[in-house]
Motif scaffolding. Structure first.
Motif, PDB file in Angstrom:
ATOM      1  N   VAL A 334       0.851  -1.188   0.000  1.00 41.03           N
ATOM      2  CA  VAL A 334       0.000   0.000   0.000  1.00 41.03           C
ATOM      3  C   VAL A 334       0.885   1.236   0.000  1.00 41.03           C
ATOM      4  O   VAL A 334       2.006   1.219   0.527  1.00 41.03           O
ATOM      5  CB  VAL A 334      -0.955   0.024   1.217  1.00 41.03           C
ATOM      6  CG1 VAL A 334      -1.916  -1.150   1.174  1.00 41.03           C
ATOM      7  CG2 VAL A 334      -0.171   0.035   2.526  1.00 41.03           C
ATOM      8  N   THR A 335       0.385   2.288  -0.617  1.00 45.52           N
ATOM      9  CA  THR A 335       1.119   3.558  -0.668  1.00 45.52           C
ATOM     10  C   THR A 335       0.427   4.573   0.232  1.00 45.52           C
ATOM     11  O   THR A 335      -0.762   4.868   0.047  1.00 45.52           O
ATOM     12  CB  THR A 335       1.189   4.094  -2.108  1.00 45.52           C
ATOM     13  OG1 THR A 335       1.857   3.135  -2.937  1.00 45.52           O
ATOM     14  CG2 THR A 335       1.959   5.406  -2.149  1.00 45.52           C
ATOM     15  N   LEU A 336       1.160   5.084   1.196  1.00 45.31           N
ATOM     16  CA  LEU A 336       0.640   6.088   2.116  1.00 45.31           C
ATOM     17  C   LEU A 336       1.159   7.468   1.730  1.00 45.31           C
ATOM     18  O   LEU A 336       2.350   7.631   1.456  1.00 45.31           O
ATOM     19  CB  LEU A 336       1.070   5.776   3.551  1.00 45.31           C
ATOM     20  CG  LEU A 336       0.773   4.383   4.106  1.00 45.31           C
ATOM     21  CD1 LEU A 336       1.301   4.268   5.531  1.00 45.31           C
ATOM     22  CD2 LEU A 336      -0.719   4.094   4.070  1.00 45.31           C
ATOM     23  N   LYS A 337       0.264   8.449   1.699  1.00 45.52           N
ATOM     24  CA  LYS A 337       0.687   9.847   1.560  1.00 45.52           C
ATOM     25  C   LYS A 337       0.768  10.423   2.965  1.00 45.52           C
ATOM     26  O   LYS A 337      -0.231  10.439   3.696  1.00 45.52           O
ATOM     27  CB  LYS A 337      -0.286  10.651   0.710  1.00 45.52           C
ATOM     28  CG  LYS A 337       0.137  12.111   0.543  1.00 45.52           C
ATOM     29  CD  LYS A 337      -0.795  12.867  -0.392  1.00 45.52           C
ATOM     30  CE  LYS A 337      -0.560  12.457  -1.830  1.00 45.52           C
ATOM     31  NZ  LYS A 337       0.789  12.856  -2.323  1.00 45.52           N
ATOM     32  N   VAL A 338       1.951  10.846   3.360  1.00 41.19           N
ATOM     33  CA  VAL A 338       2.154  11.314   4.721  1.00 41.19           C
ATOM     34  C   VAL A 338       2.653  12.755   4.718  1.00 41.19           C
ATOM     35  O   VAL A 338       3.338  13.204   3.786  1.00 41.19           O
ATOM     36  CB  VAL A 338       3.148  10.413   5.491  1.00 41.19           C
ATOM     37  CG1 VAL A 338       2.681   8.966   5.472  1.00 41.19           C
ATOM     38  CG2 VAL A 338       4.556  10.538   4.934  1.00 41.19           C
ATOM     39  N   LEU A 339       2.290  13.469   5.779  1.00 42.08           N
ATOM     40  CA  LEU A 339       2.782  14.814   6.021  1.00 42.08           C
ATOM     41  C   LEU A 339       3.892  14.722   7.068  1.00 42.08           C
ATOM     42  O   LEU A 339       3.659  14.257   8.186  1.00 42.08           O
ATOM     43  CB  LEU A 339       1.653  15.713   6.509  1.00 42.08           C
ATOM     44  CG  LEU A 339       2.042  17.154   6.868  1.00 42.08           C
ATOM     45  CD1 LEU A 339       2.526  17.908   5.629  1.00 42.08           C
ATOM     46  CD2 LEU A 339       0.849  17.884   7.501  1.00 42.08           C
ATOM     47  N   ARG A 340       5.106  15.165   6.683  1.00 39.86           N
ATOM     48  CA  ARG A 340       6.251  15.086   7.592  1.00 39.86           C
ATOM     49  C   ARG A 340       7.052  16.385   7.486  1.00 39.86           C
ATOM     50  O   ARG A 340       7.484  16.768   6.397  1.00 39.86           O
ATOM     51  CB  ARG A 340       7.134  13.893   7.243  1.00 39.86           C
ATOM     52  CG  ARG A 340       8.384  13.760   8.115  1.00 39.86           C
ATOM     53  CD  ARG A 340       9.296  12.673   7.588  1.00 39.86           C
ATOM     54  NE  ARG A 340       8.650  11.371   7.586  1.00 39.86           N
ATOM     55  CZ  ARG A 340       9.163  10.294   6.970  1.00 39.86           C
ATOM     56  NH1 ARG A 340      10.296  10.406   6.285  1.00 39.86           N
ATOM     57  NH2 ARG A 340       8.516   9.140   7.011  1.00 39.86           N
TER      58      ARG A 340
END
Length: 360
Positions: A334-340
């Motif tokens: 799965v591909t997660l879009k994350v804010l970092r």
């Protein structure tokens, strides 16, 4: 002539009595259906007695019994019930509808969905499996019937309707049980694990919980849809547990107040609390929280990645992510879009089979 009139009068009274009795015994079509379903299904419903060991103040072992219900689901003696009915039991006993008692052994449990399968070694002629229906075809307003052993009283039939569909509640282990059937059919302690039936006598749900300020039925009961059981039971019988995918990270919901306090670019998502060392998320580079703050009288771990999307699906709260992951299989990526650190990036995670000691 007078005697003849008396005789005729008496005959009229007798005939009228028979007519009144016949009218009193006449059943409506709905009542006939209730009777037929009970007669057909009740031999397949059992009482489950579980004995757990507790300790008193002096640490002496004290046996304590609990009671629930279950359904015979095949001719081999498998009985479907709730996990919370048999949890921590040192001894299990099943009482069949005709009164015979049989020791039972645990076959498998799925605490995430509050389901369990136990087995008795009763002769085939005593085992009358209940057919399973299709919970995908249910409609609000549809008639339902519940059979179980409320308060240990023995087989009891209650009727009602489907009040709502798609309800979600937390299991005792903290996971979300989804797509529950809500019914106003009376469900009380002891009904747990028993069947919720349609007007054909098929299992459409497994009674599992109620909402009540008193602990007794107030017309808000919940049943696990039978399609969930049909998916899970084969795994429980084959290996004793259910295989779930695992990302190796714990998350909590991000809400607008917290997002503003942290000065984040997004208001909703799933905040990563921690990452299991050596797990899929750790290998993929996902980052957990690194500081604690207090807000809304809650102590929260913050500073980790905020997940806003999984594949092409928006993540507005932690349960969105958990549900999506649970619907995948070990080995899926799965591909997660994350804010970092104020920037968005994609993180690809290859899911593994969840270790049996971990629930989420």
């Amino acid at each position: 002539m007078k005697c003849k009139k008396i005789h005729v009068f008496l005959m009229i009274l007798v005939l009228f009595g028979f007519w009144v009795r016949g009218q009193a015994q006449a059943l409506t079509d709905d009542e006939k259906n209730n009777v037929n379903i009970y007669q057909k299904a009740s031999p397949s419903v059992v009482n489950v007695i579980s004995t757990v060991i507790t300790r008193d103040f002096f640490l002496n072992a004290i046996p304590r019994e609990g009671s629930g219900s279950g359904s015979i689901i095949d001719a081999r003696g498998h009985v479907l019930t709730n996990n919370h009915v048999i949890r921590d039991a040192k001894k299990l006993e099943v009482t069949l509808a005709e009164g015979s008692k049989w020791p039972a052994r645990l076959v498998g449990t799925d605490p995430d969905n509050d389901l369990a399968v136990i087995k008795i070694d009763a002769p085939a002629d005593k085992l009358k499996p209940l057919p399973m229906g299709d919970s995908q075809r249910l409609r609000v307003g549809q008639k339902v019937l519940a059979i179980g052993n409320p308060f240990g009283l023995g087989l009891t039939l209650t009727t009602g309707i489907i009040s709502s569909l798609g309800r979600n509640i937390r299991s005792e282990v903290g996971t979300m049980i989804e797509d529950l059937i809500q019914t106003d059919a009376s469900i009380n302690p002891g009904n747990s694990g028993g069947p919720l039936l349609n007007s054909e006598g098929e299992i459409i749900g497994i009674n599992t919980a109620i909402i009540s300020p008193t602990g007794a039925s107030v017309g808000i009961g919940f049943a696990i849809p039978v399609n969930t059981a049909k998916r899970i039971v084969p795994q429980l019988i084959a290996k004793g547990y259910v295989t779930y995918p695992w990302a190796g990270a714990s998350v909590q919901p991000l809400f607008p107040e917290l997002a503003r306090f942290l000065k984040l670019k997004v208001e909703r998502g799933a905040m990563v609390i921690d990452v299991t060392p050596g797990g899929p998320a750790d290998k993929a580079g996902l980052r957990g929280g690194n500081q604690q703050i207090q807000t809304r009288n809650l102590l929260l771990i913050v500073g980790g990645d905020v997940i806003t999307r999984v594949d092409q699906h928006e993540v507005k709260e932690a349960d969105d992510l958990i549900k999506y992951i649970r619907e995948r299989k070990p080995g899926d990526t799965v591909t997660l879009k994350v804010l970092r650190n104020g920037q968005f990036k994609d993180v690809k995670i290859t899911l593994q089979e969840r270790p049996r000691t971990i629930r989420r």
